[in-house]
Scaffold this active site. Structure first.
Site, PDB file in Angstrom:
ATOM      1  N   ASP A 290      67.925  58.379  38.768  1.00  0.00           N
ATOM      2  CA  ASP A 290      68.793  59.064  37.807  1.00  0.00           C
ATOM      3  C   ASP A 290      70.040  59.618  38.494  1.00  0.00           C
ATOM      4  O   ASP A 290      70.317  60.817  38.450  1.00  0.00           O
ATOM      5  CB  ASP A 290      68.012  60.176  37.113  1.00  0.00           C
TER       6      ASP A 290
ATOM      7  N   GLU B 216      59.125  60.509  44.025  1.00  0.00           N
ATOM      8  CA  GLU B 216      58.524  60.081  42.758  1.00  0.00           C
ATOM      9  C   GLU B 216      58.206  58.584  42.713  1.00  0.00           C
ATOM     10  O   GLU B 216      58.575  57.888  41.758  1.00  0.00           O
ATOM     11  CB  GLU B 216      59.424  60.462  41.582  1.00  0.00           C
TER      12      GLU B 216
ATOM     13  N   GLU C 282      60.927  70.204  42.584  1.00  0.00           N
ATOM     14  CA  GLU C 282      61.927  70.104  41.520  1.00  0.00           C
ATOM     15  C   GLU C 282      61.421  70.844  40.294  1.00  0.00           C
ATOM     16  O   GLU C 282      60.231  70.776  39.958  1.00  0.00           O
ATOM     17  CB  GLU C 282      62.216  68.642  41.124  1.00  0.00           C
TER      18      GLU C 282
ATOM     19  N   TYR D 226      58.700  69.192  34.972  1.00  0.00           N
ATOM     20  CA  TYR D 226      59.725  69.667  34.032  1.00  0.00           C
ATOM     21  C   TYR D 226      59.075  70.049  32.704  1.00  0.00           C
ATOM     22  O   TYR D 226      59.337  69.460  31.673  1.00  0.00           O
ATOM     23  CB  TYR D 226      60.796  68.590  33.831  1.00  0.00           C
TER      24      TYR D 226
END
Length: 653
Positions: A214, A458, A547, A511
């Site tokens: 991303d 990831e 994160e 997240y």
């Protein structure tokens, strides 16, 4: 009893020194060095930054430049060229939308005047070095190929003095660099090319570069290109491993020499005031530093980032010539250890309160830019951040040098991001990934700021091949450097993550209330607590929240808060911080916000001119979340560090 105690102390000290020797021996397995170029009494550096001639190969196969041998003549003679600055990404510096998204070979050229003494003096070695180009590079000098390199983010170089001396009548040389940003299943990062063949939908030759990361796939020559010199007999590499016993520092060093076998050497450790602390005449050994000044992280000590200088002075001779080479390496004396619930620097618990970053800015893309680097460091120190992760690739070495000087702790990450396809776990990918870790450790092994290696971000760690892949990758990295812990960043299910058994520290991205249960702030504390309990319960290893965050479009406000507003971003942070404060007393050893600043991404319906999870805008202006984080980080620093008085109240200065 005293004799017995002293005997035990001596035995412990000898064991520590033996461990230092063992770690050092493992750490020098790499066969050549990649020392950062520097000027000294024996070395010169000539930067080649500025405007280069540039041409993109827009042929359907992207192969015309090779078919017509563009490297054999001036690039302007092959067709139209434009000016492109180096260092910079080429994507955002023109008004051409096709160049912004270009995939394939691009060609750079620069004619350089080489100092005549470099050529006339047969005792001088001349090296052409490229600090970073994305992603595959081939280099020619005067039409002769001198090197090629796979992968971005890391330096490569070639000796060219022999080539320059073939025509001693001219001091001008033409440097041509072809760079290809295409990503496939076995590159790092991986990707794939998808050809669209339906002519009712797409034009002839239409294709797209697919990736699983991303951030925008910026391309070009992103860091400096330079020429540097050494004598023909020179210091090729230096490796240091440090430790301390009570007030005595231990610097285990090894100096690798090229171009001579019979040499005399003087190795001197010099303190910040320029005083000689200890010296040796051996190519390897242990330097003992009395009343050592340790390297401490920012906000953990009143004198952070203390650096000695290891000066290596080489003298050598052959049948006809004598050579002298001088190289100085900054050295920070510190230790790193990991227990089941702590991360220790100099045997003191260290808590990461920091950021994730990107090498990303307006116009320059990933191009190295000193004003931006200095601004970012000022913002991090204003924020009270003591650390960052080089997400998701190695950063410029100049940035690590800044970290060394300022005491900013670094998790140094490889470009292993987006490993999602099972074919990217094949042997070809593993072989390349191992080579990248070789290059990364070779470059960054001596930086005291680097306290942990991250081999990937990831990956699809639940896939069957992932266990073997990461077992091999982590073991290899530990052989290269046994002194630092190794991790990878996971977003997998704790019970099915096949790489987690091999890491030293669990680093988790999550997240909650964003990608999961979007808009539901009430789930954050429950789900985050469950996450931590599951990971620690299974692996009994310290955990870093590597994160977390939420997008906030600057200036967007809503009450009650809704997603993409600054209020929502603040509340996400608040709920995460509440759980961090419970768990950091147990086994959570760090928190790294995603992200330091907004950054560019590929166009898509989920991204509005890039990723907006920054606490600063892309132009480095603070959002409301920056002030929340600043208040928290300074509070954490005052709880856990030893701060001089003026830093305890940063808001008043």
């Amino acid at each position: 009893m005293i004799c017995s105690f002293l005997g035990k102390c001596r035995a412990i000290k000898m064991f520590r020194v033996l461990c230092l020797f063992a770690a050092f021996k493992a750490g020098i397995l790499l066969d050549s060095g990649m020392l950062f170029p520097q000027e000294s009494s024996s070395r010169e550096v000539k930067e080649l930054n500025g405007l280069w001639a540039f041409r993109a190969d827009r042929s359907p196969t992207r192969n015309q430049g090779f078919q017509r041998a563009w490297y054999k003549s001036r690039l302007a003679e092959t067709g139209p060229v434009i000016d492109i600055p180096v260092p910079s990404s080429y994507n955002d510096v023109t008004q051409d939308p096709n160049l912004r998204d270009f995939i394939g070979w691009v060609w750079y050229e620069r004619e350089v005047v080489v100092p005549a003494r470099w050529i006339s003096d047969g005792k001088t070695r001349v090296v052409l070095r490229v600090e970073s180009a994305h992603y595959y590079s081939i280099v020619w000098v005067n039409g002769v190929k001198v090197t090629e390199h796979e992968g971005g983010h890391l330096p490569f170089e070639a000796d060219i003095d022999g080539l320059l001396r073939e025509d001693p009548t001219t001091t001008t040389c033409r440097i041509t660099i072809a760079v290809n940003n295409t990503l496939d299943l076995h590159t790092l990062p991986p990707g794939s090319i998808q050809y669209m063949k339906d002519r009712t939908m797409y034009p002839e030759g239409f294709f797209v570069q697919n990736t699983n990361f991303d951030f925008f796939n910026y391309a070009g020559i992103h860091r400096s290109v330079l020429l540097y010199t050494t004598p023909k007999a020179y210091v090729d590499d230096i490796t240091v491993v440090t430790d301390f016993l009570d007030s005595t520092g231990l610097v285990r060093y090894n100096v690798s020499i090229q171009g001579a076998t019979l040499v005399t050497l003087k190795v001197t450790l010099i303190d910040k005031d320029g005083h000689c602390v200890v010296s040796s005449n051996d190519t390897s050994g242990v330097l003992k530093v009395v009343d050592v000044k340790l390297w401490w992280p920012y906000l953990m000590h009143e004198n952070p980032g203390y650096l000695y200088s290891l000066e290596v002075r080489l003298n050598a001779a052959d049948g006809t010539s004598t050579y002298e080479d001088v190289y100085s390496l900054p050295v920070g004396i510190r230790t790193v250890k990991v227990t089941k619930n702590q991360f220790l620097i100099n045997n003191k618990p260290f808590y990461f309160h920091g950021v994730n970053k990107h090498e990303d800015s307006d116009i320059r893309g990933k191009g190295f830019d000193w004003p931006l680097v200095v601004k970012d460091f000022n913002l991090m120190k204003w924020l009270g951040a003591n650390s960052f992760r080089t997400s998701h690739y190695p950063y410029a070495e100049e940035i690590l040098q800044m970290c060394d000087r300022h005491g900013i702790v670094v998790i140094d990450e490889s470009p292993g991001v987006g490993i999602k396809d099972i074919r990217s776990f094949e042997n070809a990918s593993l072989t390349h990934h191992l080579e990248v870790m070789d290059e990364l450790v070779r470059r960054d092994k001596n930086h005291p700021s680097v306290v942990m290696w991250s081999v990937a971000n990831e990956p699809a760690a639940e896939m069957p091949p992932a266990g073997f892949y990461f077992q091999m990758l982590i073991k290899h990295t530990k052989v290269l450097d046994p002194t630092r812990p190794v991790t990878f960043i996971t977003d997998s299910n704790y019970a099915r993550d096949k790489g987690a058994p091999y890491v030293d520290v669990i680093c988790v991205n999550s997240y909650f209330s964003w990608y999961h249960d979007p808009g539901h702030l009430e789930v954050i504390q429950i789900q985050l607590n469950t996450q931590f309990e599951n990971w620690y319960g299974k692996y009994q290893k310290p955990i870093i929240q590597s994160e977390y965050g939420a997008d906030a479009a600057p200036g967007f406000h809503s009450d009650p808060p809704v997603m993409f507003t600054e209020e929502y971003q603040k509340l996400v942070l608040r709920d995460y911080h509440s759980v961090f404060d419970q768990k950091r007393k147990l086994y959570v050893v760090g928190e790294l916000i995603w992200n330091f600043a907004d950054f560019m991404t590929t166009q898509g319906v989920t991204r509005m001119v890039g990723n907006k999870k920054g606490i600063f805008t892309r132009q480095r202006q603070p959002k409301e979340a920056a002030f929340i984080l600043k208040e928290r980080y300074w509070r954490l620093a005052n709880e856990t560090g030893r701060l001089p008085l003026w830093t305890k109240y940063p808001c008043s200065h």
